[in-house]
Write a protein that holds these residues in place. Structure first.
Motif, PDB file in Angstrom:
ATOM      1  N   UNK A   1     -16.762   6.707 -12.327  1.00 26.73           N
ATOM      2  CA  UNK A   1     -16.820   7.861 -11.420  1.00 26.73           C
ATOM      3  C   UNK A   1     -17.689   7.595 -10.188  1.00 26.73           C
ATOM      4  N   UNK A   2     -18.073   6.329  -9.990  1.00 30.58           N
ATOM      5  CA  UNK A   2     -18.883   5.984  -8.812  1.00 30.58           C
ATOM      6  C   UNK A   2     -18.029   6.009  -7.552  1.00 30.58           C
ATOM      7  N   UNK A   3     -18.668   6.386  -6.435  1.00 33.24           N
ATOM      8  CA  UNK A   3     -17.982   6.408  -5.137  1.00 33.24           C
ATOM      9  C   UNK A   3     -18.695   5.496  -4.159  1.00 33.24           C
ATOM     10  N   UNK A   4     -17.915   4.742  -3.380  1.00 30.42           N
ATOM     11  CA  UNK A   4     -18.487   3.969  -2.274  1.00 30.42           C
ATOM     12  C   UNK A   4     -17.666   4.256  -1.023  1.00 30.42           C
ATOM     13  N   UNK A   5     -18.362   4.572   0.070  1.00 28.58           N
ATOM     14  CA  UNK A   5     -17.703   4.667   1.374  1.00 28.58           C
ATOM     15  C   UNK A   5     -18.286   3.560   2.236  1.00 28.58           C
ATOM     16  N   UNK A   6     -17.452   2.553   2.508  1.00 30.53           N
ATOM     17  CA  UNK A   6     -17.917   1.357   3.219  1.00 30.53           C
ATOM     18  C   UNK A   6     -17.286   1.351   4.602  1.00 30.53           C
ATOM     19  N   UNK A   7     -18.098   1.581   5.617  1.00 41.77           N
ATOM     20  CA  UNK A   7     -17.591   1.666   6.996  1.00 41.77           C
ATOM     21  C   UNK A   7     -16.402   2.624   7.082  1.00 41.77           C
ATOM     22  N   UNK A   8     -16.513   3.744   6.391  1.00 42.40           N
ATOM     23  CA  UNK A   8     -15.489   4.777   6.460  1.00 42.40           C
ATOM     24  C   UNK A   8     -14.359   4.632   5.453  1.00 42.40           C
ATOM     25  N   UNK A   9     -14.306   3.507   4.731  1.00 40.22           N
ATOM     26  CA  UNK A   9     -13.252   3.295   3.726  1.00 40.22           C
ATOM     27  C   UNK A   9     -13.757   3.769   2.367  1.00 40.22           C
ATOM     28  N   UNK A  10     -13.029   4.705   1.732  1.00 36.20           N
ATOM     29  CA  UNK A  10     -13.481   5.287   0.477  1.00 36.20           C
ATOM     30  C   UNK A  10     -12.909   4.531  -0.718  1.00 36.20           C
ATOM     31  N   UNK A  11     -13.781   4.235  -1.693  1.00 35.86           N
ATOM     32  CA  UNK A  11     -13.377   3.558  -2.921  1.00 35.86           C
ATOM     33  C   UNK A  11     -13.924   4.370  -4.097  1.00 35.86           C
ATOM     34  N   UNK A  12     -13.087   4.614  -5.096  1.00 38.21           N
ATOM     35  CA  UNK A  12     -13.504   5.382  -6.280  1.00 38.21           C
ATOM     36  C   UNK A  12     -13.434   4.497  -7.517  1.00 38.21           C
TER      37      UNK A  12
END
Lengths: 122, 122
Positions: A34-45
């Motif tokens: 359930x972790x979220x990463x937004x890398x330079x505007x790109x969302x990864x779940x």
């Protein structure tokens, strides 16, 4: 004695960026489904999507240099808000560092460890 | 229909920086007694301390310009993680903008509004 928030936060940051610069595929264990990463505007779940994003960034060599570290407690027990600013440099441009800032929300696991619930990088 | 996280986050940011640039004493209503702000490494706890810090910053005129906005849900219901990068310029140096980044953790109030629980500025 429970370690202080700053001690946990600093240990996390030292581990995170050292691992990122040496073998970023190993960062996956810090994330859960359930972790979220937004890398330079790109969302990864989720752990899998996050590791895929991190390991397909278009550079091989990278060096991070932390400039500032700030920590605050979150509203849930023992959670930690971590805010970092720094510089990083990549392949063949080690003399041209880029500024970055990054936020991590660290949440305790059932095993008294921490995982990254929120991660935002710019 | 509940407004989307991005709509709430964008409305908050537009209101926050417009108010900051026009009359930053009015930002106090966005904080509560358990709110935290870390401003350039200086920690303030509670609405009163935060307003005092904001209103005693050593400039009169300030203009913020947002460059990037990222939002993620937090682990508690309807909470929002807000991450901003931008530029600001102050009195007599309007041609010399400074880069900043800022994190807000927005938490719903009992009145279906939001307040700032965590605020970190660098």
């Amino acid at each position: 004695l429970a370690p202080a928030m700053e001690d946990i936060g600093n240990a996390f940051l030292n581990h995170y960026y050292t691992t990122f610069d040496q073998n970023r595929a190993l960062l996956g264990v810090l994330y859960q489904s359930n972790s979220m990463m937004t890398f330079e505007g790109v969302q990864c779940l989720g752990q899998q999507a996050i590791v895929t994003k991190l390991t397909t960034l278009p550079f091989q060599q990278v060096v991070h240099n932390i400039l500032t570290r700030d920590f605050q407690p979150g509203p849930t027990p023992n959670s930690i808000m971590v805010f970092v600013t720094g510089q990083f440099a990549v392949d063949g441009e080690m003399d041209k560092p880029h500024l970055f800032s990054q936020f991590f929300h660290l949440v305790p696991t059932a095993q008294s460890n921490y995982f990254v619930y929120n991660d935002i990088f710019r």
